[in-house]
Design a protein around this motif. Structure first.
Motif, PDB file in Angstrom:
ATOM      1  N   ASP B  95       1.015  -1.070   0.148  1.00  0.00           N
ATOM      2  CA  ASP B  95      -0.127   0.026   0.025  1.00  0.00           C
ATOM      3  C   ASP B  95       0.850   1.216  -0.049  1.00  0.00           C
ATOM      4  O   ASP B  95       0.447   2.257  -0.611  1.00  0.00           O
ATOM      5  CB  ASP B  95      -1.118  -0.011   1.257  1.00  0.00           C
ATOM      6  N   ARG B  96       2.019   1.111   0.715  1.00  0.00           N
ATOM      7  CA  ARG B  96       2.839   2.424   0.668  1.00  0.00           C
ATOM      8  C   ARG B  96       3.528   2.651  -0.771  1.00  0.00           C
ATOM      9  O   ARG B  96       3.451   3.647  -1.235  1.00  0.00           O
ATOM     10  CB  ARG B  96       4.010   2.055   1.786  1.00  0.00           C
ATOM     11  N   PHE B  97       3.671   1.550  -1.453  1.00  0.00           N
ATOM     12  CA  PHE B  97       4.472   1.591  -2.785  1.00  0.00           C
ATOM     13  C   PHE B  97       3.307   2.108  -3.678  1.00  0.00           C
ATOM     14  O   PHE B  97       3.463   3.155  -4.610  1.00  0.00           O
ATOM     15  CB  PHE B  97       4.953   0.235  -3.337  1.00  0.00           C
ATOM     16  N   ARG B  98       2.211   1.593  -3.412  1.00  0.00           N
ATOM     17  CA  ARG B  98       0.973   2.181  -4.419  1.00  0.00           C
ATOM     18  C   ARG B  98       0.574   3.513  -4.075  1.00  0.00           C
ATOM     19  O   ARG B  98       0.088   4.133  -5.164  1.00  0.00           O
ATOM     20  CB  ARG B  98      -0.246   1.229  -4.152  1.00  0.00           C
ATOM     21  N   MET B 100       2.608   5.725  -3.717  1.00  0.00           N
ATOM     22  CA  MET B 100       3.712   6.745  -4.097  1.00  0.00           C
ATOM     23  C   MET B 100       3.691   6.903  -5.585  1.00  0.00           C
ATOM     24  O   MET B 100       3.232   5.983  -6.098  1.00  0.00           O
ATOM     25  CB  MET B 100       5.069   6.050  -3.626  1.00  0.00           C
TER      26      MET B 100
END
Lengths: 319, 259
Positions: B95-98, B100
């Motif tokens: 979710d963090r990557f998504r 960004m």
């Protein structure tokens, strides 16, 4: 139609269904730049779904939303460039150290190796994580994880920050730390959308509060407007003896003019009070009646009481 | 609409690959997988069972076993790719990557490319440990290098099955469970450990076309001499088949998760 440059967050008619359940049933939101909106509601009210749609993690079934003027559906990459997101669960790699996490995120955000390292060091210092910086995140306490997650959201210096229940499950000390951080961010001009289950938290931090229930906005206003609706504070009395319950209830009715709620399980009586000065009157009356009490005090209304006041029914059963 | 240029996407993928490789180096479980696992299999089959299976000629058995164990190691190591992706998704870092502004493909490409480190290490280490048990490459450096390249290619074709299962299964442990159900029969129903002439007819028929057997045969040919052409064609057909079938499935499942 409001001016999109003045509002950092705007949403109209957001709908999201998961199979049979409707998580969001036509939600409108508006947060002016540099303000904090508190989204208050019980579990399952749709708070997290709303945040995930605004942060481009989920597509709505209907409705539109803009962050800093960019449409979350049409230009998600631009939205991602403006936002930071901290969820209820830490969105970091548990097998990597706190420092390595932050450096990786910085590098992914186009920082040079040196810049990413410097930014990680600053944030670790600021969030008091320097001592644990080189330990794997899986060894961190709940409060430390949340602080690391929040620092990960801040690497890009976002203009809009989503905080999804940032203090749920934290001890009071860690919670106060998070609150301080959020206040400083808003001083720097960041727009914040914060979801919470605690009226106290929304009251402490938010400029406006929107209350969610069953995927709908059921109330909206400043903390003071909302509290006025609920009746300001709650006076709570716990008599030492069971047989004094009726006598205490009569005194409370007499002084406040409102019939108190009795919680038979915990032997506690609650009544909303407009004027905190009434507390001393109640103390005097109790003393005169010779009633001993275990607990006596004023507190902010709980989410239950907010719901009772707003919807006229217990949370979770509004039609 | 803001987009991410291919050169940025490539850089994001390389950063993610660096993350995967760095995590492999630091993770004790990977050490067990790459070092302990092949050693245990060599001790178990070369020393303990080898004499019994081969009827006494354990040197000849080790010559048969080591090229097969290279395939077995590659199968086991491919599980890690799906498990790592599933862990990222369930633990929330996805979710963090998504959230960004990075290429949507970067977390997947990075994991697969970064895992080439583990794939290469497991193949080389299994061959190297074979030397401790008396195995020798008798063909030469060039065939050996060709064989290593082929084996890395095989791992790469396998990883899409692992990615696909990793995207479908709910939890990392489930990914491992499903893949082991697949790996055990194709490993033990192959010529890694036994010759197909010792098996009942129906099983021998499967064993002869099993990709694991074909790869083991190619390894034997390229490392110790013997026919290569026939099994190589079969192995390449299987590898192409894995990519043609599982790459689109994996990508579709990934896109659903990434959306």
């Amino acid at each position: 139609m409001s001016d999109s440059t003045a509002n950092a967050i705007e949403a109209e008619g957001l709908v999201k269904r998961f199979g049979e359940t409707t998580a969001l049933d036509g939600v409108d939101l508006e947060v002016p730049a540099g303000r904090i909106l508190g989204v208050l509601g019980p579990n399952g009210a749709g708070k997290t779904t709303a945040v995930r749609i605004l942060a481009t993690l989920q597509l709505p079934d209907a409705g539109t939303a803009r962050i800093g003027g960019y449409d979350v559906l049409r230009d998600p990459v631009a939205v991602r460039g403006l936002i930071g997101l901290t969820g209820q669960y830490a969105s970091v790699d548990e097998d990597m150290s706190g420092r390595d996490n932050l450096v990786l995120f910085g590098r992914l955000l186009e920082m040079s190796k040196a810049d990413a390292r410097a930014r990680a060091r600053d944030l670790l210092d600021r969030f008091e994580l320097s001592d644990a910086a080189n330990r794997p995140v899986r060894t961190y306490s709940g409060g430390m994880r949340r602080r690391l997650d929040l620092s990960a959201s801040l690497i890009s210096r976002p203009r809009v920050l989503f905080l999804d229940e940032p203090t749920t499950g934290l001890d009071p000390h860690s919670r106060n730390e998070i609150w301080d951080i959020v206040r400083r961010l808003v001083d720097d001009g960041v727009t914040v959308l914060l979801t919470t289950q605690y009226l106290e938290e929304a009251d402490q931090l938010a400029d406006r509060i929107t209350v969610f229930d069953h995927g709908r906005v059921v109330a909206d206003g400043t903390p003071n407007e909302l509290k006025r609706k609920v009746g300001g504070q709650t006076l709570q009395v716990k008599p030492s003896q069971w047989q004094d319950m009726d006598a205490v209830a009569r005194i409370l009715l007499d002084v406040t003019g409102a019939r108190p709620l009795r919680d038979m399980d915990s032997r506690v009586l609650n009544t909303p009070v407009e004027d905190p000065v009434l507390l001393s009157t109640v103390v005097t009356r109790l003393a005169a009646a010779g009633i001993a009490v275990d607990e006596l005090g004023l507190r902010l209304p709980s989410l239950d009481e907010v719901f009772l006041a707003i919807t006229g029914s217990k949370q979770g059963v509004t039609a | 609409m803001t987009t991410i240029s291919p050169s940025r996407a490539l850089r994001h993928s390389m950063l993610m690959a660096g993350r995967t490789a760095a995590k492999s180096v630091k993770n004790p479980a990977v050490l067990v997988e790459l070092v302990i696992q092949p050693l245990v299999m060599l001790v178990l089959f070369s020393l303990v069972l080898g004499g019994a299976i081969s009827g006494g000629d354990s040197d000849a058995y080790t010559r048969q076993l080591v090229p097969g164990l290279m395939v077995y190691s590659a199968l086991l190591v491919s599980v890690g790719t799906g498990v790592a992706l599933s862990t990222d998704i369930t633990k929330g870092v996805f979710d963090r990557f998504r959230s960004m502004p990075i290429a949507r493909s970067a977390p997947l490409v990075g994991t697969v490319v970064g895992d080439l480190f583990r794939y290469t290490a497991c193949i080389v280490l299994t061959l190297g440990f074979g030397y401790l048990f008396g195995f020798r490459v008798t063909t030469g450096v060039v065939p050996m290098l060709l064989d290593l390249v082929l084996m890395i290619g095989f791992s790469f074709s396998l990883c899409w099955i692992s990615v696909w299962v990793g995207m479908l299964a709910g939890k990392p442990e489930t990914v491992q469970g499903y893949l082991f159900i697949l790996i055990m029969p194709i490993s033990f129903g192959s010529t890694i450990f036994v010759q197909s002439s010792t098996l009942p007819g129906w099983l021998a028929a499967w064993t002869d076309i099993n990709p694991v057997s074909l790869l083991s045969e190619v390894n034997r040919g390229l490392l110790t001499g013997g026919p290569v052409g026939g099994p190589l064609l079969g192995a390449l057909a299987w590898m192409a088949g894995f990519v043609v079938v599982f790459y689109p499935l994996a990508m579709a499942a990934y896109k659903r998760r990434m959306r």
